[in-house]
Enzyme design. Sequence first.
Site, PDB file in Angstrom:
ATOM      1  N   GLU A   1     -11.501  -0.130  -3.109  1.00  0.00           N
ATOM      2  CA  GLU A   1     -10.920   0.172  -2.143  1.00  0.00           C
ATOM      3  C   GLU A   1      -9.675   1.038  -2.532  1.00  0.00           C
ATOM      4  OE1 GLU A   1      -9.397  -2.981   0.094  1.00  0.00           O
ATOM      5  OE2 GLU A   1      -8.167  -3.766  -1.686  1.00  0.00           O
TER       6      GLU A   1
ATOM      7  N   ASP B   1       0.899  -1.266  -0.041  1.00  0.00           N
ATOM      8  CA  ASP B   1       0.084   0.017   0.029  1.00  0.00           C
ATOM      9  C   ASP B   1       0.781   1.502  -0.003  1.00  0.00           C
ATOM     10  OD1 ASP B   1      -2.108  -1.894   0.582  1.00  0.00           O
ATOM     11  OD2 ASP B   1      -1.744  -1.740   2.667  1.00  0.00           O
TER      12      ASP B   1
END
Length: 372
Positions: A275, A66
């Site tokens: 997301e 991420d």
Amino acid sequence: MRNPLNLKAPAAALAASLALLAACQSTETKQETTATTAPSEAPKADSAAAPKYLSQPLISNIYTADPSAHVFDGKIYIYPSHDIETGMPENDKGDHFAMRDYHILSMDSIGGKLTDHGVALDTKDIPWAGRQLWAPDAAFKNGTYYLYFPVKDKQDVFRIGVATSKTPAGPFKAEATPMAGSFSIDPAVFQDTDGKAYMYFGGLWGGQLQRWQKGTYDANAPEKEPNGDVPALNARVGKLAADMKHFDGPVQEVKILDEAGKPLLASDTKRRFFEGGWLHKYNGKYYFSYSTGDTHLLVYAVSDKPTGPFTYKGVIMQPVEGWTTHHSIIEKDGKWYIFYHDTQLSGKTWLRNIKVTELKRRADGSIETIVP
């Protein structure tokens, strides 16, 4: 949040030598922590694996995911999740992603030496936190660096917190409470040329966005998103106040429309938001990019305003090795780059490694699809 599908790395990748990766990159570690994964825990492999990947892991002595990248004072700082092995069973809520701290990374240029600045924030130092320190982001304003992070509170509900530091590498000190009006996961902060700042956030399934449809947390709501020909659930956006610690007004939905101007449907799983939202600006247009989750794509939509509505435009990146990916996009030295992750080092969807490659556009501003 990254959910299990048990996509396995090819045997050549799992057989790969970290010694080769170390030779291809120079990584300087300034601080070791007990949460760091030892290099010996990662698999070994041969040189034949290298050509099959578009790019190689930026760091191999710890697992990272991420990556939120920013350019501060001419230097690239990366704010990733720090994956660890906990032995927890996999499930669609992502309980096995039980990260506990953040390491901040930096490099002077793409392809340059990477520095690991050690632990910048730990769950134990967040007064209201319970567990699962997921994908963060950062911003800078008025001499202060802000680290935004999602973590479950002591009632197991995801909230977004903020921590501050006078240096981009931290360490960061967390506020005593989460941001009022925040919920779910994956904060991404965009600062416009007019000085206004916006936070985009939200994630389905384990990210709990589907439990906030009525404006408050509903513990009895379904574990997953609505399905069928109903409007898809979208990310949220909130304008940040001058102190960068609060929302300046209510948060709103980030509406994503199809080419006919109609909202994307929940059944449109190759285009709807799941997301990992990110916003960047190019030639006066606002590009909102995100993961489609269970269909494993990075896609984007464009608007004339930072708050949308956005019109879907296409795919940025085809599926990576692993369940899904999470990205950020920056400009450096006249070129654009996308930071992302896959599972080259471990072959396990919860033990990932971050990467970077160039982002290219066509003359009309559309983004060329990347095959990782």
